[in-house]
Each structure stands twice: as structure tokens, then as C-alpha cells.
Design a protein around this motif. Structure first.
Motif, PDB file in Angstrom:
ATOM      1  N   ALA A   1       0.848  -1.192   0.000  1.00 43.41           N
ATOM      2  CA  ALA A   1       0.000   0.000   0.000  1.00 43.41           C
ATOM      3  C   ALA A   1       0.882   1.240   0.000  1.00 43.41           C
ATOM      4  N   MET A   2       0.504   2.233  -0.814  1.00 44.58           N
ATOM      5  CA  MET A   2       1.261   3.476  -0.941  1.00 44.58           C
ATOM      6  C   MET A   2       0.325   4.667  -0.826  1.00 44.58           C
ATOM      7  N   LEU A   3       0.779   5.697  -0.122  1.00 44.38           N
ATOM      8  CA  LEU A   3       0.007   6.921   0.036  1.00 44.38           C
ATOM      9  C   LEU A   3       0.581   7.996  -0.886  1.00 44.38           C
ATOM     10  N   ASP A   4      -0.292   8.608  -1.687  1.00 39.59           N
ATOM     11  CA  ASP A   4       0.162   9.700  -2.530  1.00 39.59           C
ATOM     12  C   ASP A   4       0.076  11.017  -1.762  1.00 39.59           C
ATOM     13  N   GLU A   5       0.385  12.126  -2.428  1.00 43.85           N
ATOM     14  CA  GLU A   5       0.421  13.416  -1.752  1.00 43.85           C
ATOM     15  C   GLU A   5      -0.956  13.881  -1.316  1.00 43.85           C
TER      16      GLU A   5
END
Length: 1064
Positions: A667-671
């Protein structure tokens, strides 16, 4: 009973050896590196190189080994060097070239070290402002050195004594004119630089008396040089010139080349070369011979020569610009054995799929020239492109700029068969070619490893066959036969290992007799694959048994490769569990033993666009692994060519983590705090939806409110840094993906910024022991909260309010609960030099260790300067026997703050560059602290010495029963605790560890300029037999007992039967 005893005894023989002093270099390895080269110079059979890792070194041209190296600190950068007297080299380093050192080129012995100015008084300029050269003023075998430092000071120095004969300083102290080059003639010293103006730079030249340094003349030369790339070349007249003219100052203005022949009185005119439009000029290392390369607008390159009177073209290389058939040509110059210049051109041919080398040899006496060439099989899919062609010059030390890096040895021979060419590729690889044969290659990109991980290898076919095959559907008889076959194979394998023992090979791996040489694990799990990603855009697979490169792959640029170019920077790396795929011929599905590695990267294009790209590879081969959303297929892509990544976020990534779903979903969080998944499938989205309520994130941020009037923004409350806790939610009316929303926030102090956030070690939650039994039979229960985070901060401009009067900077350390933001532990640490880079921390289970430097001036300190390590342990409750079951307690419970903290500080005799702890498979073995020191060594500190409960006075009987010893403020400087032995393991940035199959032994990898791997057994090798264990005696004893049992059994039975008859 007899079979059970035999199997049990044989199972003990599977671990039949341990680590001994004789195993140094066999069970551990050390890879010495110098870093990615900036400038290379052939010097006989040596290659002198200055690198991006701030190292100046000499390599053996015959095999590429390191003859010697000088490693500089970060605040002492290498600036310029020059060879003199054919056997020595002078080096300027430090801010503004503050320090002069001279070395013996053959041995690396330091001959002279001289401080030219205080580094604190160094001036910073946007352009190169340091240079060194030799002069004609030799006295009794001593060579005169001339050094340009700070861009405004020229010094004449005696190379033998280090005495500064004279020093000249610019009247404006660099405010108007910044000097970048110096040349000497028998009459004068020429200092050439840039004069500042609003729109562009002009040129300025000052001539000095070589005898006393007095100013002869100082003039501005009309020029219009762009501020973004100002450049010029200062050519010397060739030695064959009849007259003794001064140097020729050459520069490009608009599209025309301009030249000015300099004299001590600086009287002359500027010459303009008409008729040809040029785009740039380049110094190829032949400035001392009066030659340079000038590139034209029509795609050709001219060799320009200064003959002592004027500058004119003497040869033309055609088609040097990049095209569909070939890449751009790179040039390098050198001198032959008789002192004649030679120029090499190197480019890649798309049609031939080979690199092409051309050599231009001018025949100055005849007014002609000759060009010869050949091809060589450079592997661009493995090593990237040839982006640098460096040069050799015996006369000039060029500034350390990375514009050229193919080094050509013009003195090697007049025939192609012995021509030597040194290449530095775009991936940091250093290669020496002799004609079309690769002599050696150095993978210097390994000095730039950013993230890495261990991946266990699959067992060999002999071991895997024991667990292969299924018993489903075979019936009772088939199942019995399968079990008998597995048992027989296991017995035979144990007997082979027990009889001959494991064979220790030169590569450090252990294989049973007759084992295949394929990439398989050894029986103890010491042999694994180290997957490492570098900042040079290369992904490596290393063999942990000897450090050799198994495979290498380049990160693909995706859309940026054909348009604007860019670079890929690795950020995180994860090992994903084995996937389910088709492995049988009949199409049935079953779980494979194959793991994959995911690398999360940031692609920074040259047009400033940033994207988050994910690469997934097979750790055994380096092959691409397509994501699941691209199709349910185990077929890997080709291992040739760049890796094919998947663009996940069109923008930067804020945070990434692996979902605890057992499937390896990243899982990755963007800006915008939106969660993007890899792979993104309905199954992974459903998994995130189920796990979202239990996920908690800590993200640093700053408030964006307008500063209060009359207050500085750094100390204003409205612009302070914050730690913000987040949870995930899904609202299909707002977004199609999960979004993080804040749940709590902690406002940091004025001017305080967040440096690093450290998660609990990977052994958290796997600790078998949840408590420590005291000598009085009470128990301290460990505080095992998997949500704990360590945050390191730095606060500037706080003044004397914290007692840090020396620098006005404070370092902070916080331990907090990521669920509700409760701070459980905090510490304020000094920053003697105004930086917090020296604060290191390691956190695993309930144990926190951090290090810092105490300068003796901070409030509350004891006034003793030195390095300190603080050991902190956290336990449940307020006293022994208090139990809150923290490992399963809800973080919203008030009992999470009911803890007891023990801490103790220790002085250590060395600076710390990295900290870590050992880890084992089950967590039974004690954890040692692994310390990388500024001594360029790796140490293992026993947990017993760092126990914060060590008594200050005499040890009581109950404390002695626990193994506690009396507190000593100074940790022992014991050479037996040094894991790296006599190796110089330089500039360690991080320490990794991995468990082996032996519970007693952990693998430790130190990563920095060098690589070093070894094995550590904190609690001793309790699960292996010692080296001098008498196996034959044990076999004979067991055999004798079995025989005695077999002989005695009938006798015992007869006696029992007789006793029953007569007792009845």
C-alpha cells in the motif's frame, strides 16, 4: 526404541560445525570499494581516481584491485589533484581547498599535510574555485606547488617541507572575481576566473610574479558567458613550440570560438574563429598539449590546436551527434610514450550492437593525421550507457566535474591490440578494456546501496525431495509407501552428512558431498540472496556466502527514457511471500517456493516530473515478474534489457507499507493521502477494506497558516512541524480508493523538524519470552506494543533556553504510540556542531538503544565529552509481577501508559555511524547490539553489558543469579567484540541482519562505502556440535549400546518368563 534413538542421534549431526578463528575470510567476506569515479588518470600501472564517495584512490591497472585509498570525511571533500615528480601526487581537499596533502603514488603513504586556511572561513561559490598545479621553481629536488584556494587566493608551496613561500589574495576577496584556473610559466603565474555581472559572466585574468607573488597585471577580458554553464579552456603551448608564449584562453561566445594569447603584461587582442558555428568546447585532458575538442552545429567535432601563436582546427570527426544509428561520441585525450597527443572517440552503434573506438594520431611534423578504430562488445543492457570519457594529462589537474569519464591510455602502445581504455558507465561500473577484451570490471555502484533485503534460497533437490509430492488420493498403502520413502531418504541424508560432514568451499558456502552447484541454500540457511538497489539505477542480486554478483538489472525509465530522460531512486523494498501458480503439467495449482521482491521507487524525470514506480523481480534470477492484474501467469519476462516497472502514482509517494494479509499487498500513500495498491485487484482491495480499521499511520507535516505579525516563521507556532496520526476510511461519494484522515496530532517545539521515523524491529510480536524472571523469583513483563514508533527530530535556533549554548541546536528523540499519539519516552540530546546526524537509534521489542555525542556543555550533563550509548528497556506496570498483557492490549486502553522504564548511559571509545540488533528465526537467542564505528569497524556488544538494570553498587546474590554485573560507565574496548577483525569497513551507513536456520546464528550485513557480512552467535552455538566433537566415539557408543540391548533383550525376556513361572 532403537529406531527412535538412532534418528534422534542422527538429527543432532546435521549441525556439526561452528565458527572459529580459522573461519575468518571463509564464513565472512569484505568487499572494498572506492565509489563511482569523478575523474580518472592513468599513471603507469596505476589508475588514480577521485570518486563521488569522497575517496581518492589508486587502482592496479592489471587486475582492478585497490592499491591504496584515502577516505575523506564528509566535511573534507576532494577538490583537485595533480601528479608531480612522476612518483607523487598533490591533493587539495576541504571547504575551498583548505588542506593540502601529498602522497606517494605507489604506496599511498602520506608525505605532507598542510592547512592552507581555516575551513570555517571558506567561501562558497557556484563555480569551481579550487585548482593545483606544479611550477618550474624546483630547488634541490623539491618541486614547487601552486594552489588556488577559496577562488581568490594563490599560494606557492614547497612540496618537501610544506612551507608556504608566498600567498597572494584578491583585493575583492571573491566578491567580484572568482578564479578557477591557474597556469605557470617560467616568468609568471596566470590566475583566470569569472567576473560577476547581472546577466552574464565576463573573464578576468591576473598575472603574478613567480618569485614573490606580486601582481604584474590584472585585466577584464570582454566576454559574454551564460551564468548557467560558464566555461573556458586554458591551453598551454606545446613543448615543440620555438617561442615561449603564454597560455591561450579559449571560450565560446554565442556560436563563435574566441581566443586570447596571454602574456605577463596581459597585452594583446581577442581572436575570433570565423566561418563555423560551434555549440560547445570541451577539455579532453590535452590542455597541457594545447588541444581541445569543439562541437559544431552540423553534428561534427573539430580538434583545435594552439601552436603558440594562434588557435586553429587540425582535424574533424564527423557524425558525433546522437542519431538513430549511433549514440553521441565521447572523447578522451592522452600522450604517447614520446609525448605526442592522441585522441580517442567512443560511441555505441545501434546497428552493430557494439561499442566503437576510434583513435586519432596527429602527425604534426607532416601536417597530417591518422584515424584507426575497432569494435568491442560492451554490454549496454547490463551496464547502461557509456556516458563518461575521462582523460589523462601529465600537466594539468582538472577540476573534479563529472562531464567526461572514459580514460584513454595513449602510452599503452601504437597498436590496437594493447590499447587500454577505461570506461565509467551510467550505472557506476568501472571497466578496463584492452583492445576488444574486457580485462576487469568493478561494480562501484554497490557503494551507493540505498535499500536492501535478504531472501532465503530454496533447498537443494535432495532436501526438497523430502517434502515434494502429495499423499492426497494415494490411499492407505500409497501413503505408507510415501512415508517410508521419505524416512529412508532422510536417514540416508543424515548418514552422509554425519559421516563426512559439511564441506566448506572457498566461497564460504556449505554443501553436502556431491551437492549440485546450482543456486540452492545450504543446510544451515547461511547462503541467501541479498537484493540491493542503488542510487545509480542498478538492482543487484548478491550471494551472501561470498558477496559475488549473481545478477544485475537496470531500472527502466518508462516513458521518460524516450523523451526527457531521468533517474530512478529506490525508496522501499519488500519481500513478498510465495504466490500460488501453475507448476504441474496437468494444470493443477499448488503453492510454489518462489518469493518475489518488490522495489518501490521514485522516478525523477529531467523535466522535474516525479512518479512512483514499482518493480517486482524474481530474487533468484532478476527476471521481471508481472503484477497479478496483468494476468495470472508465473512466466517471468526476459532478464535482458531494463526492468519494466508499473507506474502506480503520478506524483511523489508519502509513505508505503505491506498489508498484514499474508499475500504481500503493498500500500502506498500519494500526496493527497489516497491509498494506491500493488497489485491492484479485487482481492487486494477487499483485503484492505477488512484491515483498514486496524491500520494506523504516523506522518510528519507542517501547518500552513499565515505567520503571526512580527514573528519569524521558523519559531512561529503556526508553522511548526507536527506528527499526525492517521487512519484509513473509504467513502465512495468522495473517492474510489481509501483515504487517510487525521486522528491525533502532536505539535513539536519551535524550529523543530522531523529527521527520521523508526518502526519497531521485525522481531516485534515474535518474542517467545514475554517476561524476565528476577533473582527473587518475581517477573518483569516486557512492554511489547507493536504500534510503537521512534521519532528523531532536530531543532535549530533555540538559544540558551535548553542549555545548548555551543550551537543553539537540540536533537530530540520520542517514543510514541501510533494509535493515539501518546508519548511514552522522550529525550533531549545535544548537537555540538549544530547537526543531529550523529544521533542513531535502534528499537526492537521493548529495547531501545540510541547514541549521541556529548560535548560537555549541555544542561544536565556531567561535563564529560565523549560518545554515549543509552540503553532503555520498557516493562509493564509500576513494579515487578504487574501484568497488562501489552502484546494483545488495545491501544485505546489506559493501561498502555502504565509502564516502567529502565535506562542507563554508557561511554564508548568510538563514534557511531549505524546501529542494529541481531535477529533469529524463533527469537530464543539473546539479541546483541551491532555497532558500526568511525574506526571503520563493526562491533558486537553483548546485551548483558547494556542491561540498564546493572546495579551501581555491589551485586547482590539475587542479581548475580540473573547474570547482572556491576555498572561501569565505560564499555570495554575489547578487540574480541570486533566482528570485522582487521578489515577496514569504511563509511557504514546501515546494518542489516537476517536469521539463519540455526536459532543460535544470525547474519549481519554492513552497508556503506564497503560491504561486509559475517555471522554472529550471541548466545553461543548451542545448537551445533563443536569442531573437536568426537563423532566416531558417539557412533561407536550408540552402536555398542544398541548391540548390548539387542544381546541382552533375549536374556531379559527369558528371565522375566522364568520369574513369572516360578512366582506363580
Amino acid at each position: 526404541m532403537l529406531p527412535s534413538l538412532l534418528v534422534a542421534s542422527l538429527s543432532l549431526a546435521t549441525a556439526g560445525w561452528a565458527l572459529h578463528e580459522s573461519d575468518v575470510g571463509v564464513v565472512d567476506w569484505h568487499t572494498r570499494l572506492v565509489g563511482v569515479p569523478l575523474q580518472n588518470t592513468f599513471h603507469g600501472d596505476l589508475i588514480l581516481t577521485a570518486t563521488t564517495s569522497n575517496v581518492f584512490a589508486a587502482l592496479n591497472a592489471t587486475d582492478g584491485s585497490i592499491a591504496w585509498r584515502s577516505i575523506h570525511d564528509d566535511d573534507d571533500p576532494v577538490a583537485a589533484f595533480d601528479v608531480y615528480n612522476h612518483s607523487n601526487v598533490a591533493l587539495l581537499s576541504g571547504p575551498g581547498g583548505s588542506t593540502l596533502r601529498t602522497y606517494d603514488t605507489s604506496t599511498g603513504h602520506l608525505l605532507l599535510e598542510r592547512r592552507l586556511h581555516n575551513p570555517a572561513h571558506a567561501r562558497r561559490h557556484e563555480i569551481q574555485h579550487v585548482a593545483i598545479t606544479t611550477g618550474p621553481g624546483s630547488v634541490e629536488g623539491s618541486t614547487t606547488l601552486f594552489a588556488l584556494t577559496n577562488g581568490d587566493t594563490v599560494s606557492r608551496i614547497d612540496s618537501r617541507s610544506g612551507e608556504v613561500v608566498w600567498t597572494w589574495s584578491s583585493p575583492d576577496e571573491g566578491s567580484l572575481v572568482v578564479y578557477s584556473h591557474i597556469r605557470t610559466t617560467p616568468d609568471a603565474v596566470y590566475a583566470v576566473g569569472f567576473a560577476k555581472s547581472k546577466a552574464a559572466y565576463t573573464l578576468h585574468v591576473t598575472t603574478l610574479s613567480i618569485a614573490n607573488g606580486s601582481t604584474i597585471a590584472s585585466v577584464n577580458i570582454p566576454a559574454n558567458l551564460a551564468k548557467d554553464r560558464p566555461s573556458f579552456v586554458l591551453l598551454e603551448a606545446p613543448t615543440s613550440s620555438l617561442a615561449a608564449p603564454g597560455p591561450c584562453l579559449t571560450w565560446l561566445e554565442s556560436t563563435s570560438i574566441r581566443a586570447a594569447v596571454l602574456t605577463p603584461g596581459l597585452r594583446g587582442q581577442v581572436q575570433i574563429l570565423p566561418g563555423v558555428n560551434y555549440t560547445r568546447i570541451q577539455d579532453i585532458g590535452l590542455a597541457g598539449a594545447g588541444q581541445l575538442i569543439a562541437f559544431t552545429q552540423d553534428g561534427s567535432a573539430h580538434v583545435m590546436r594552439y601552436d603558440g601563436e594562434s588557435l586553429r582546427p587540425m582535424w574533424e570527426f564527423t557524425d558525433v551527434a546522437p542519431s538513430q544509428t549511433h549514440t553521441e561520441s565521447y572523447f578522451a585525450g592522452s600522450l604517447s610514450e614520446d609525448g605526442e597527443p592522441r585522441i580517442a572517440s567512443v560511441y555505441w552503434s545501434h546497428a552493430n550492437h557494439k561499442a566503437i573506438h576510434q583513435t586519432f594520431t596527429p602527425r604534426l611534423a607532416e601536417g597530417k593525421g591518422q584515424v584507426t578504430g575497432y569494435t568491442f562488445p560492451f554490454r549496454t543492457h547490463e551496464h547502461g550507457v557509456i556516458r563518461h570519457v575521462g582523460s589523462v594529462s601529465l600537466y594539468l589537474a582538472s577540476p573534479l566535474t563529472p562531464f567526461t569519464k572514459v580514460t584513454f591510455d595513449g602510452r599503452s602502445s601504437h597498436t590496437h591490440e594493447t590499447t587500454r581504455l577505461l570506461l565509467t558507465t551510467s550505472t557506476g561500473t568501472l571497466q578496463l578494456w584492452k583492445h576488444d577484451v574486457l580485462q576487469w570490471s568493478r561494480e562501484e555502484a554497490l557503494s551507493t546501496i540505498r535499500v536492501a533485503t535478504f531472501v532465503p534460497l530454496p533447498p537443494s533437490s535432495a532436501s526438497s525431495s523430502l517434502s515434494a509430492g502429495s499423499t492426497v488420493g494415494q490411499g492407505i498403502s500409497g501413503t505408507v509407501l510415501t512415508c517410508i520413502r521419505r524416512f529412508s531418504e532422510s536417514i540416508l541424508q543424515h548418514l552422509r552428512t554425519y559421516a563426512v560432514g559439511p564441506i566448506i568451499h572457498e566461497d564460504g558456502s556449505t554443501r553436502s558431498s556431491g551437492a549440485p552447484s546450482a543456486l540452492y541454500s545450504d543446510q544451515f540457511g547461511f547462503r541467501q540472496v541479498i537484493v540491493a538497489a542503488t542510487t545509480e539505477g542498478v538492482l543487484y542480486g548478491l550471494d551472501s556466502s561470498d558477496g559475488r554478483v549473481i545478477w544485475r538489472r537496470l531500472f527502466g525509465l518508462g516513458w521518460a527514457s524516450d523523451r526527457v530522460g531521468g533517474r530512478v531512486l529506490p525508496v522501499k523494498m519488500y519481500v513478498l511471500p510465495a504466490k500460488v501458480g501453475r507448476v504441474s503439467d496437468d494444470g493443477s495449482k499448488e503453492e510454489t517456493l518462489k518469493q518475489t521482491v518488490v522495489v518501490v521507487t521514485q522516478r525523477r524525470a529531467h523535466n522535474s516530473l516525479v512518479d512512483t514506480v514499482v518493480f517486482e523481480v524474481d530474487p533468484l534470477t532478476g527476471d521481471d515478474v508481472p503484477p497479478l492484474e496483468d494476468g495470472e501467469s508465473d512466466a517471468s519476462r526476459s532478464r535482458y534489457g531494463p526492468l519494466e516497472g508499473k507506474d502506480v502514482i503520478q506524483g511523489p509517494m508519502i509513505e508505503s507499507f505491506v498489508l498484514p494479509d499474508g499475500q504481500g499487498t503493498v500500500a502506498m500513500l500519494d500526496e493527497f493521502l489516497q491509498v494506491q495498491l500493488y497489485p491492484d485487484t479485487p482481492a487486494t482491495r477487499a483485503s484492505l477494506a477488512n484491515l483498514a480499521p486496524s491500520l494506523h499511520l504516523v506522518l510528519p507535516t507542517r501547518t500552513s497558516s499565515t505567520p503571526s505579525p512580527g514573528r519569524g516563521s521558523d519559531n512561529d507556532v503556526s508553522t511548526r512541524a507536527q506528527l499526525v496520526g492517521h487512519r484509513l476510511t473509504f467513502n465512495d461519494n468522495v473517492s474510489t480508493v481509501h483515504v487517510a484522515y487525521p486522528t491525533w496530532r502532536i505539535m513539536l517545539g519551535p524550529g523543530e523538524t522531523i529527521r527520521e521515523t523508526i518502526r519497531n524491529g521485525k522481531d516485534a510480536g515474535q518474542e517467545l519470552s514475554v517476561g524476565k524472571v528476577l533473582g527473587d523469583r518475581r517477573t518483569l513483563y516486557k512492554y511489547l506494543n507493536k504500534h510503537l514508533r521512534v521519532v528523531l527530530t532536530e531543532a535549530k535556533g533555540i538559544g540558551a533556553q535548553t542549555g545548548l549554548e555551543s550551537s543553539g541546536t537540540m536533537c530530540g528523540l520520542y517514543v510514541l504510540d501510533s494509535v493515539k499519539g501518546t508519548v511514552l519516552y522522550r529525550a533531549r540530546l545535544p548537537a555540538p556542531e549544530g547537526r543531529c546526524d550523529d544521533v542513531r537509534a535502534a528499537f526492537v521489542d521493548h529495547w531501545l538503544v540510541y547514541s549521541y555525542f556529548e560535548d560537555g556543555t549541555s544542561a544536565g550533563g556531567d561535563g564529560t565529552k565523549g560518545w554515549r550509548i543509552v540503553s532503555v528497556e520498557m516493562y509493564e506496570g509500576k513494579k515487578p509481577d504487574d501484568v497488562t498483557r501489552s502484546f494483545e492490549l488495545s491501544s485505546y486502553s489506559n493501561a498502555t501508559t502504565d509502564i516502567t522504564t529502565y535506562e542507563q548511559a554508557y561511554l564508548i571509545p568510538y563514534g557511531v555511524t549505524a546501529l542494529s540488533t541481531t535477529s533469529t528465526r524463533l527469537g530464543v537467542t539473546l539479541k546483541n547490539l551491532i555497532v558500526a564505528s568511525r574506526r571503520r569497524a563493526v562491533h558486537s556488544v553483548p546485551r548483558r553489558l547494556l542491561d540498564p538494570r546493572r546495579p551501581l553498587g555491589k551485586v547482590s546474590p539475587s542479581e548475580a543469579e540473573e547474570g547482572l554485573v556491576t555498572y561501569d560507565a565505560v564499555l570495554p574496548d575489547d578487540a574480541r567484540l570486533t566482528l570485522s577483525h582487521n578489515y577496514e569497513v569504511a563509511n557504514i551507513r546501515q546494518i542489516m541482519n537476517a536469521p539463519s536456520r540455526l536459532e543460535s546464528t544470525s547474519l549481519v550485513l554492513a552497508i556503506g562505502l564497503d560491504l561486509f557480512l559475517t555471522r554472529v552467535s550471541p548466545s553461543g552455538t548451542f545448537d551445533v556440535l563443536s569442531e573437536n566433537f568426537n563423532k566416531a566415539q558417539l557412533v561407536l557408543t550408540i552402536g555398542g549400546l544398541a548391540l548390548a540391548i539387542g544381546l541382552a533383550r533375549p536374556v531379559v525376556r527369558r528371565r522375566q518368563l522364568r520369574g513369572r513361572w516360578y512366582s506363580a
